[in-house]
Write a protein that holds these residues in place. Structure first.
Motif, PDB file in Angstrom:
ATOM      1  N   GLN A  43       0.845  -1.186   0.000  1.00  0.00           N
ATOM      2  CA  GLN A  43       0.000   0.000   0.000  1.00  0.00           C
ATOM      3  C   GLN A  43       0.884   1.241   0.000  1.00  0.00           C
ATOM      4  O   GLN A  43       1.953   1.249   0.621  1.00  0.00           O
ATOM      5  CB  GLN A  43      -0.908   0.026   1.223  1.00  0.00           C
ATOM      6  CG  GLN A  43      -1.924  -1.087   1.233  1.00  0.00           C
ATOM      7  CD  GLN A  43      -2.802  -1.032   2.476  1.00  0.00           C
ATOM      8  OE1 GLN A  43      -2.438  -0.454   3.475  1.00  0.00           O
ATOM      9  NE2 GLN A  43      -3.953  -1.656   2.389  1.00  0.00           N
ATOM     10  N   SER A  44       0.447   2.260  -0.689  1.00  0.00           N
ATOM     11  CA  SER A  44       1.198   3.507  -0.713  1.00  0.00           C
ATOM     12  C   SER A  44       1.030   4.224   0.625  1.00  0.00           C
ATOM     13  O   SER A  44       0.147   3.899   1.427  1.00  0.00           O
ATOM     14  CB  SER A  44       0.710   4.397  -1.849  1.00  0.00           C
ATOM     15  OG  SER A  44      -0.595   4.862  -1.571  1.00  0.00           O
ATOM     16  N   ASN A  45       1.880   5.198   0.848  1.00  0.00           N
ATOM     17  CA  ASN A  45       1.780   5.978   2.088  1.00  0.00           C
ATOM     18  C   ASN A  45       0.451   6.702   2.180  1.00  0.00           C
ATOM     19  O   ASN A  45      -0.102   6.864   3.267  1.00  0.00           O
ATOM     20  CB  ASN A  45       2.927   6.986   2.167  1.00  0.00           C
ATOM     21  CG  ASN A  45       4.241   6.308   2.481  1.00  0.00           C
ATOM     22  OD1 ASN A  45       4.258   5.206   3.032  1.00  0.00           O
ATOM     23  ND2 ASN A  45       5.342   6.948   2.127  1.00  0.00           N
ATOM     24  N   GLU A  46      -0.080   7.138   1.047  1.00  0.00           N
ATOM     25  CA  GLU A  46      -1.366   7.841   1.030  1.00  0.00           C
ATOM     26  C   GLU A  46      -2.504   6.901   1.456  1.00  0.00           C
ATOM     27  O   GLU A  46      -3.380   7.284   2.222  1.00  0.00           O
ATOM     28  CB  GLU A  46      -1.635   8.405  -0.367  1.00  0.00           C
ATOM     29  CG  GLU A  46      -2.884   9.237  -0.463  1.00  0.00           C
ATOM     30  CD  GLU A  46      -2.821  10.522   0.336  1.00  0.00           C
ATOM     31  OE1 GLU A  46      -3.888  11.057   0.677  1.00  0.00           O
ATOM     32  OE2 GLU A  46      -1.717  10.999   0.634  1.00  0.00           O
ATOM     33  N   GLU A  47      -2.472   5.673   0.961  1.00  0.00           N
ATOM     34  CA  GLU A  47      -3.506   4.699   1.346  1.00  0.00           C
ATOM     35  C   GLU A  47      -3.427   4.375   2.830  1.00  0.00           C
ATOM     36  O   GLU A  47      -4.447   4.253   3.504  1.00  0.00           O
ATOM     37  CB  GLU A  47      -3.356   3.421   0.518  1.00  0.00           C
ATOM     38  CG  GLU A  47      -3.723   3.586  -0.931  1.00  0.00           C
ATOM     39  CD  GLU A  47      -3.372   2.352  -1.742  1.00  0.00           C
ATOM     40  OE1 GLU A  47      -2.537   1.539  -1.282  1.00  0.00           O
ATOM     41  OE2 GLU A  47      -3.928   2.204  -2.836  1.00  0.00           O
ATOM     42  N   ARG A  49      -2.195   6.343   5.171  1.00  0.00           N
ATOM     43  CA  ARG A  49      -2.631   7.535   5.901  1.00  0.00           C
ATOM     44  C   ARG A  49      -4.147   7.643   5.925  1.00  0.00           C
ATOM     45  O   ARG A  49      -4.750   7.925   6.963  1.00  0.00           O
ATOM     46  CB  ARG A  49      -2.024   8.793   5.262  1.00  0.00           C
ATOM     47  CG  ARG A  49      -2.240  10.045   6.082  1.00  0.00           C
ATOM     48  CD  ARG A  49      -1.817  11.292   5.346  1.00  0.00           C
ATOM     49  NE  ARG A  49      -2.592  11.556   4.156  1.00  0.00           N
ATOM     50  CZ  ARG A  49      -3.847  12.028   4.142  1.00  0.00           C
ATOM     51  NH1 ARG A  49      -4.451  12.287   5.266  1.00  0.00           N
ATOM     52  NH2 ARG A  49      -4.481  12.233   3.014  1.00  0.00           N
ATOM     53  N   LYS A  50      -4.804   7.371   4.791  1.00  0.00           N
ATOM     54  CA  LYS A  50      -6.271   7.425   4.736  1.00  0.00           C
ATOM     55  C   LYS A  50      -6.895   6.357   5.626  1.00  0.00           C
ATOM     56  O   LYS A  50      -7.879   6.610   6.311  1.00  0.00           O
ATOM     57  CB  LYS A  50      -6.755   7.252   3.296  1.00  0.00           C
ATOM     58  CG  LYS A  50      -6.594   8.478   2.450  1.00  0.00           C
ATOM     59  CD  LYS A  50      -7.154   8.255   1.060  1.00  0.00           C
ATOM     60  CE  LYS A  50      -6.978   9.480   0.196  1.00  0.00           C
ATOM     61  NZ  LYS A  50      -7.505   9.269  -1.160  1.00  0.00           N
ATOM     62  N   ARG A  51      -6.323   5.158   5.596  1.00  0.00           N
ATOM     63  CA  ARG A  51      -6.849   4.080   6.430  1.00  0.00           C
ATOM     64  C   ARG A  51      -6.725   4.431   7.908  1.00  0.00           C
ATOM     65  O   ARG A  51      -7.661   4.243   8.687  1.00  0.00           O
ATOM     66  CB  ARG A  51      -6.114   2.777   6.122  1.00  0.00           C
ATOM     67  CG  ARG A  51      -6.711   1.586   6.884  1.00  0.00           C
ATOM     68  CD  ARG A  51      -5.895   0.349   6.725  1.00  0.00           C
ATOM     69  NE  ARG A  51      -4.667   0.510   7.473  1.00  0.00           N
ATOM     70  CZ  ARG A  51      -3.500  -0.001   7.129  1.00  0.00           C
ATOM     71  NH1 ARG A  51      -3.367  -0.694   6.032  1.00  0.00           N
ATOM     72  NH2 ARG A  51      -2.439   0.176   7.890  1.00  0.00           N
TER      73      ARG A  51
END
Length: 167
Positions: A43-47, A49-51
């Motif tokens: 998972q990317s850092n953005e995913e 962070r959103k989770r």
């Protein structure tokens, strides 16, 4: 008159303390689940962070609703919504919600006109307060006042946690 104010303030203080304890426990659970690597695949850092933001938001709402308990309609509705959301996510199902405007039909001498109704302030308030769609105006206002107080308490606790541990 001052005794009512003192009692209400003391009660909100106890809600604040109970919420803080419960919320910190929930945050520890989120942190432990991250350590265990519950994520699937890469998972990317953005995913991530959103989770994590979604988990923190859910933990805050669940903690506040559990502290208030079943006394208030909004807390019961919020807990019900969170339980159902967890069941849907657990089953891997996604549900789409379709919102339609309320319409009323006006009949005049064999003519049918469809008139879309603008939502009133009360209708907008019902959308904001969990469980508000099934309340009368008086109970809606009472529940809204309590919900706003609890949200303000939630913000204060989260701000003090952020000030203390992040900076």
């Amino acid at each position: 008159m001052t005794s009512k104010h003192v009692t209400a303030t003391a009660h909100m203080g106890s809600i604040k303390n109970r919420f803080a304890r419960r919320f910190l426990r929930s945050l520890l659970k989120v942190k432990r689940s991250d350590r265990l690597g519950t994520g699937t695949g890469f998972q990317s850092n953005e995913e991530i962070r959103k989770r994590n933001a979604r988990r923190i938001k859910t933990a805050a709402y669940r903690s506040m609703a559990r502290v208030v308990g079943p006394r208030k309609i909004w807390s019961r509705a919020l807990l019900f919504k969170l339980r159902n959301r967890a069941r849907i996510r657990g089953a891997g199902l996604r549900k789409r919600c379709v919102v339609s405007k309320k319409k009323r039909v006006l009949r005049k001498e064999n003519k049918v006109q469809v008139i879309s109704r603008e939502p009133s302030r009360v209708d907008n308030l019902r959308k904001l307060v969990p469980g508000g769609d099934s309340m009368h105006i008086c109970s809606l206002l009472d529940e809204t006042a309590h919900y706003v107080k609890c949200l303000a308490t939630q913000v204060k606790v989260m701000q003090s946690i952020a000030d203390r541990f992040i900076l």
